[in-house]
Design an enzyme around this catalytic site. Structure first.
Site, short mmCIF file in Angstrom:
data_model
loop_
_atom_site.label_atom_id
_atom_site.label_comp_id
_atom_site.label_asym_id
_atom_site.label_seq_id
_atom_site.Cartn_x
_atom_site.Cartn_y
_atom_site.Cartn_z
N GLY A 79 0.84 -1.19 0.00
CA GLY A 79 0.00 0.00 0.00
C GLY A 79 0.87 1.24 0.00
O GLY A 79 2.02 1.19 0.46
N GLN A 127 2.93 9.91 1.49
CA GLN A 127 4.25 9.27 1.51
C GLN A 127 5.13 9.68 0.34
O GLN A 127 6.34 9.48 0.37
CB GLN A 127 4.10 7.75 1.53
CG GLN A 127 3.48 7.21 2.80
CD GLN A 127 3.35 5.71 2.75
OE1 GLN A 127 2.35 5.20 2.24
NE2 GLN A 127 4.35 4.99 3.24
N CYS A 137 5.99 -0.37 7.10
CA CYS A 137 5.61 0.81 6.33
C CYS A 137 6.82 1.25 5.51
O CYS A 137 7.93 1.29 6.03
CB CYS A 137 5.18 1.92 7.28
SG CYS A 137 4.68 3.43 6.45
N LEU A 138 6.58 1.59 4.25
CA LEU A 138 7.70 2.02 3.40
C LEU A 138 8.33 3.32 3.92
O LEU A 138 9.47 3.62 3.60
CB LEU A 138 7.23 2.22 1.95
CG LEU A 138 6.76 0.93 1.24
CD1 LEU A 138 6.30 1.26 -0.17
CD2 LEU A 138 7.84 -0.13 1.22
N HIS A 179 -4.42 1.27 7.87
CA HIS A 179 -3.06 1.81 7.90
C HIS A 179 -2.90 2.95 6.88
O HIS A 179 -2.38 4.02 7.19
CB HIS A 179 -2.08 0.66 7.60
CG HIS A 179 -0.64 1.05 7.48
ND1 HIS A 179 0.35 0.55 8.30
CD2 HIS A 179 -0.01 1.88 6.60
CE1 HIS A 179 1.52 1.08 7.94
NE2 HIS A 179 1.33 1.87 6.91
N GLU A 180 -3.40 2.72 5.66
CA GLU A 180 -3.26 3.73 4.60
C GLU A 180 -4.14 4.95 4.88
O GLU A 180 -3.72 6.09 4.64
CB GLU A 180 -3.60 3.14 3.23
CG GLU A 180 -2.73 1.97 2.78
CD GLU A 180 -1.24 2.24 2.88
OE1 GLU A 180 -0.81 3.40 2.69
OE2 GLU A 180 -0.48 1.30 3.17
N HIS A 220 -2.48 7.29 7.15
CA HIS A 220 -1.49 8.15 6.48
C HIS A 220 -2.14 9.45 5.98
O HIS A 220 -1.53 10.51 6.03
CB HIS A 220 -0.89 7.44 5.26
CG HIS A 220 0.28 6.56 5.57
ND1 HIS A 220 1.44 7.04 6.14
CD2 HIS A 220 0.49 5.24 5.36
CE1 HIS A 220 2.31 6.03 6.26
NE2 HIS A 220 1.76 4.93 5.81
#
Ligand code: NI
Length: 171
Positions: free
Chosen positions: A46, A51, A97-98, A139-140, A143
């Protein structure tokens, strides 16, 4: 294919609260495509607009694609202006997470969610999801409100992660 730079914690932009997507135009589609390329390349499941330095309220995800599996097909899902309108149950899952490289931690989330959103054409959609899909959506969506999964951990652990990431950045 264009790869975007993924911002990493503690970059202050990651705290941005995104503004609603109003124009479902070419430039939005291009950004979503570049984000998908970036997500698959990482690889990740994701990626939210914050991000990659955009304050538009959307994210993409694909929990089924496997880079190592030749038969695997890329099917990125696009969620603009998502809103969770119903939840059920609880689940503890290890998340990464990236934007927080090389760190994982267990987070408690809803095990089932009903999410209302707009697809890449701006059409309203509703999705019911459970397990990993539900966790990824939460989670997304976090963000897009400037929230990272490590915000659910203790301040001391967050501090430790920050120190470790600084060391990583220095190499
Ligand atoms: Ni993330």
């Amino acid at each position: 294919m264009a790869l975007l730079e993924v911002l990493t914690f503690p970059n202050p932009f990651l705290k941005t609260r995104c503004r609603p997507v109003e124009q479902f135009n070419e430039s939005l589609l291009q950004l979503a495509q570049d984000m998908a390329d970036t997500m698959y390349d990482a690889p990740g499941i994701g990626l939210a607009a914050t991000q990659v330095g955009s304050d538009l309220r959307f994210f993409i995800m694909d929990i089924q694609y496997d880079k190592e599996e030749p038969e695997s097909k890329k099917k990125p899902l696009f969620f603009a202006n998502p809103q969770i309108i119903e939840t059920k149950g609880e689940i503890m899952m290890e998340e990464g997470c990236l934007s927080i490289p090389e760190f994982k931690a267990e987070v408690k989330r809803s095990d089932w969610v009903k999410v209302q959103y707009q697809d890449a054409k701006g059409n309203p959609q509703v999705l019911e999801a459970s397990g990993l899909t539900a966790v990824c959506i939460q989670h997304e969506l976090d963000h897009l409100n400037g929230v990272l999964f490590i915000d659910y951990l203790s301040p001391l652990r967050r501090k430790m992660i920050q120190t470790r990431l600084k060391k990583l950045a220095r190499g």
